[in-house]
Design a protein around this motif. Structure first.
Motif, PDB file in Angstrom:
ATOM      1  N   ARG A 362       0.464  -1.145  -0.173  1.00 19.10           N
ATOM      2  CA  ARG A 362       0.081   0.343   0.287  1.00 19.10           C
ATOM      3  C   ARG A 362       0.543   1.320  -0.265  1.00 19.10           C
ATOM      4  NH1 ARG A 362      -5.589   0.402  -0.136  1.00 19.10           N
ATOM      5  NH2 ARG A 362      -6.923  -0.868  -0.222  1.00 19.10           N
ATOM      6  N   ALA A 403      -7.946  -9.127   0.431  1.00 17.90           N
ATOM      7  CA  ALA A 403      -8.596  -9.878  -0.842  1.00 17.90           C
ATOM      8  C   ALA A 403      -9.866 -10.213  -0.541  1.00 17.90           C
ATOM      9  CB  ALA A 403      -7.890 -10.556  -1.325  1.00 17.90           C
ATOM     10  N   ARG A 440      -4.822  -5.259  16.285  1.00 11.64           N
ATOM     11  CA  ARG A 440      -3.465  -4.401  17.048  1.00 11.64           C
ATOM     12  C   ARG A 440      -3.810  -3.152  16.302  1.00 11.64           C
ATOM     13  NH1 ARG A 440       0.468  -5.949  13.342  1.00 11.64           N
ATOM     14  NH2 ARG A 440      -0.657  -6.498  11.769  1.00 11.64           N
TER      15      ARG A 440
HETATM   16  S1  PPS Z   1      -7.491  -5.170   0.096  1.00 12.03           S
HETATM   17  O1  PPS Z   1      -8.714  -4.769   0.980  1.00 12.03           O
HETATM   18  O2  PPS Z   1      -6.785  -6.196   0.359  1.00 12.03           O
HETATM   19  O3  PPS Z   1      -7.294  -3.870  -0.672  1.00 12.03           O
HETATM   20  O4  PPS Z   1      -6.509  -4.410   1.676  1.00 12.03           O
HETATM   21  P1  PPS Z   1      -4.998  -4.578   2.527  1.00 12.03           P
HETATM   22  O5  PPS Z   1      -4.841  -3.530   1.095  1.00 12.03           O
HETATM   23  O6  PPS Z   1      -4.515  -5.923   2.465  1.00 12.03           O
HETATM   24  O7  PPS Z   1      -5.167  -3.347   3.278  1.00 12.03           O
HETATM   25  C1  PPS Z   1      -6.014  -3.730   4.396  1.00 12.03           C
HETATM   26  C2  PPS Z   1      -4.899  -3.236   5.538  1.00 12.03           C
HETATM   27  O8  PPS Z   1      -5.685  -1.873   5.540  1.00 12.03           O
HETATM   28  C3  PPS Z   1      -5.694  -1.469   6.883  1.00 12.03           C
HETATM   29  N1  PPS Z   1      -6.800  -0.870   6.388  1.00 12.03           N
HETATM   30  C4  PPS Z   1      -8.482  -1.584   6.406  1.00 12.03           C
HETATM   31  N2  PPS Z   1      -8.602  -2.977   6.595  1.00 12.03           N
HETATM   32  C5  PPS Z   1      -9.676  -2.910   5.870  1.00 12.03           C
HETATM   33  N3  PPS Z   1     -10.631  -2.624   6.122  1.00 12.03           N
HETATM   34  C6  PPS Z   1     -11.049  -1.127   6.038  1.00 12.03           C
HETATM   35  N4  PPS Z   1     -11.854  -0.273   5.983  1.00 12.03           N
HETATM   36  C7  PPS Z   1      -9.187  -0.610   6.005  1.00 12.03           C
HETATM   37  N5  PPS Z   1      -8.927   0.266   6.373  1.00 12.03           N
HETATM   38  C8  PPS Z   1      -7.715   0.339   6.655  1.00 12.03           C
HETATM   39  C9  PPS Z   1      -5.675  -2.723   7.460  1.00 12.03           C
HETATM   40  O9  PPS Z   1      -4.824  -2.435   8.887  1.00 12.03           O
HETATM   41  C10 PPS Z   1      -5.017  -3.658   6.406  1.00 12.03           C
HETATM   42  O10 PPS Z   1      -4.197  -4.480   7.398  1.00 12.03           O
HETATM   43  P2  PPS Z   1      -4.524  -5.738   7.713  1.00 12.03           P
HETATM   44  O11 PPS Z   1      -2.623  -5.948   7.947  1.00 12.03           O
HETATM   45  O12 PPS Z   1      -5.044  -6.586   7.359  1.00 12.03           O
HETATM   46  O13 PPS Z   1      -4.527  -6.387   9.430  1.00 12.03           O
END
Ligand code: PPS
Length: 499
Positions: A362, A403, A440
């Protein structure tokens, strides 16, 4: 119409399947068809399986063009109703004199009319192997012609069937290799051509021709069309490889199942061999499995030259690139498990390892994207593309985004597959309650409080994968166990060499 009249005609590059049909029309392989079908023929075909004039015909042969192009034609004026059809590079192959045009779907029109070749009409690969039906009929000795549509590699049982049928009929053999699209086993036309040629010295005298046949997906109609094309090439008897049919075209022979007789190393009718001496032909899955594990195909089943081509086309899994794609909710443990896998394989594996971690992606690859469906899909597309490139060069990519959408995950799988690599989807199925307790980053608490919108699992969807190769749950497994489960799977399936 003289060619100068085409100078002002619009040009259009048809889709690959349409170009394949165009070639078959131009060479006479689709005789008596001389052009793309118009509505009268299509309606008659749908109702009665016949063209408007009563000729039986199995399948629509159609051409679609952009609406703007169709609307610019004047069908009543012979000088203004032609379209020049080009290959991908824009070189003209043929002209269609349109006598019918109709809207099909958003922005597209179907057009029907006679086609006429421009220049030598040649395009596409395998030029040396492509011959028109007239050229082939010229080459064939008089008498019966046994046709075989070789849409799969020829192993000993198929070769024995061909030899037997050719001998029984006293026929010359004509092998038609369909090169219009990837074969039913996903084999590229190039591989198919190479494997069929590798079997040539195991066949009775045969003529080999590449034909741009494209399957429409309806087995019976596809088989009927093949029979028509085979007939155009002079085939009098067609050895069936699949579906059975009748009506029009050559006589179709349904071969009986052969088996290997280990008393004398001959292939003969299965039922003529006592069960304890009988070895059945390998299924396509068994063949793929042997290749995936890097075992040679057994000589009793496959001529060594054919086996060599197949091994070249499908190297063992441990030598191919690989994408391991972990999907799951935020806080499910994807990143931790991914890092564990990466660490382990960096220490012991043969491939370079690229970890496409969520946060890094990201920041570096998807900076500026948010969490709308469009942005998430784009994010996954980019990850999938990079992963496929890594894997194309035989590296290993480990990805761990949320995803949430099945379609985007499927696209990532497709890109890896097209790059000739493996794709293993791991669903990290840690339940939401557990992810939420871990929290977290405090995101779940904020989402519950309504401070952020569109949090996956809270007020944004997560489509549970139905196509995951593996499902793990980090609320019941320790990190080491979860990493071990994935590594065991990769080892058992041959993607990673046991250490
Ligand atoms: S995606 O849906 O696959 O494009 O998401 P990703 O690139 O894996 O990003 C997920 C991480 O961004 C943070 N984050 C959120 N996640 C889900 N929904 C919302 N609205 C959101 N906003 C910020 C979140 O910390 C995810 O990190 P991980 O490592 O999965 O906890």
């Amino acid at each position: 119409m003289p060619d100068e009249m085409l100078r002002d005609a619009p040009a259009y590059n048809p889709r690959p399947g349409e170009l394949a049909d165009l070639e078959l029309l131009l060479t006479g392989a689709y005789a008596p068809l001389t052009g793309f079908l118009g509505r009268a023929d299509l309606t008659a075909l749908q109702r009665r399986g016949r063209l408007a004039d009563g000729t039986p015909w199995p399948l629509p042969v159609t051409l679609e063009v952009p609406e703007s192009l169709a609307l610019g034609l004047v069908l009543e004026d012979p000088a203004q109703r032609s379209i020049v059809l080009t290959d991908q590079e824009g070189a003209p192959i043929a002209a269609i004199e349109v006598d019918d045009a109709w809207p099909t779907r958003e922005g597209r029109f179907g057009v029907g009319g006679m086609v006429r070749q421009i220049g030598d009409g040649r395009h596409g690969p395998f030029q040396r192997l492509r011959r028109t039906p007239a050229e082939v009929r010229e080459l064939l000795p008089p008498g019966r012609v046994l046709g075989v549509v070789a849409d799969r590699p020829l192993h000993r049982p198929q070769l024995a069937q061909i030899a037997h049928a050719a001998r029984t009929l006293a026929a010359h053999v004509l092998i038609l290799i369909p090169v219009g699209d990837a074969g039913p086993g996903g084999l590229s036309p190039e591989v198919l051509v190479r494997t069929v040629f590798a079997a040539r010295d195991r066949m009775p005298p045969a003529t080999l021709v590449a034909v741009p046949l494209v399957r429409r997906g309806d087995e019976i109609r596809d088989a009927l069309l093949r029979a028509r094309v085979a007939a155009a090439y002079g085939v009098t008897h067609l050895l069936s490889t699949g579906e059975m049919l009748s009506g029009g075209g050559p006589r179709v022979l349904v071969p009986r199942e052969l088996a290997y007789d280990n008393r004398d190393g001959q292939w003969r009718w299965r039922d003529d061999i006592p069960p304890r001496n009988r070895r059945l032909a390998l299924s396509n899955d068994e063949i793929d499995d042997l290749l995936d594990r890097g075992f040679p195909l057994p000589e009793w089943h496959t001529p060594p030259a054919v086996a060599k081509e197949l091994a070249r086309a499908r190297p063992p899994r441990r030598q191919r690139g690989l994408v391991v794609f972990l999907t799951g909710l935020s806080g499910s443990g994807k990143s931790t498990v991914a890092r564990g896998i990466a660490d382990h394989l960096r220490e012991t594996g043969d491939r370079t390892v690229t970890l496409l971690d969520g946060d890094v992606v990201r920041r570096e690859l998807s900076a500026g994207l948010g969490f709308s469906k469009e942005d998430r899909d784009l994010n996954i597309r980019r990850i999938g593309w990079v992963a496929a490139e890594v894997a194309r060069h035989r590296g290993m990519a480990i990805c761990c985004p949320i995803a949430p959408y099945a379609e985007a995950r499927r696209t990532a799988r497709e890109m890896a597959t097209l790059a000739g690599a493996g794709f293993v989807l791991v669903h990290v199925a840690t339940p939401l309650e557990v992810c939420e307790i871990r929290d977290r980053k405090g995101l779940y608490a904020k989402a519950r409080a309504g401070l952020i919108k569109g949090m996956t699992g809270i007020d944004d969807p997560y489509e549970t994968p139905r196509d995951a190769e593996l499902t793990i749950d980090t609320s019941t497994l320790s990190v080491d166990e979860a990493v071990g489960t994935v590594l065991d799977y990769l080892t058992e399936t041959g993607w990673v060499e046991p250490k």
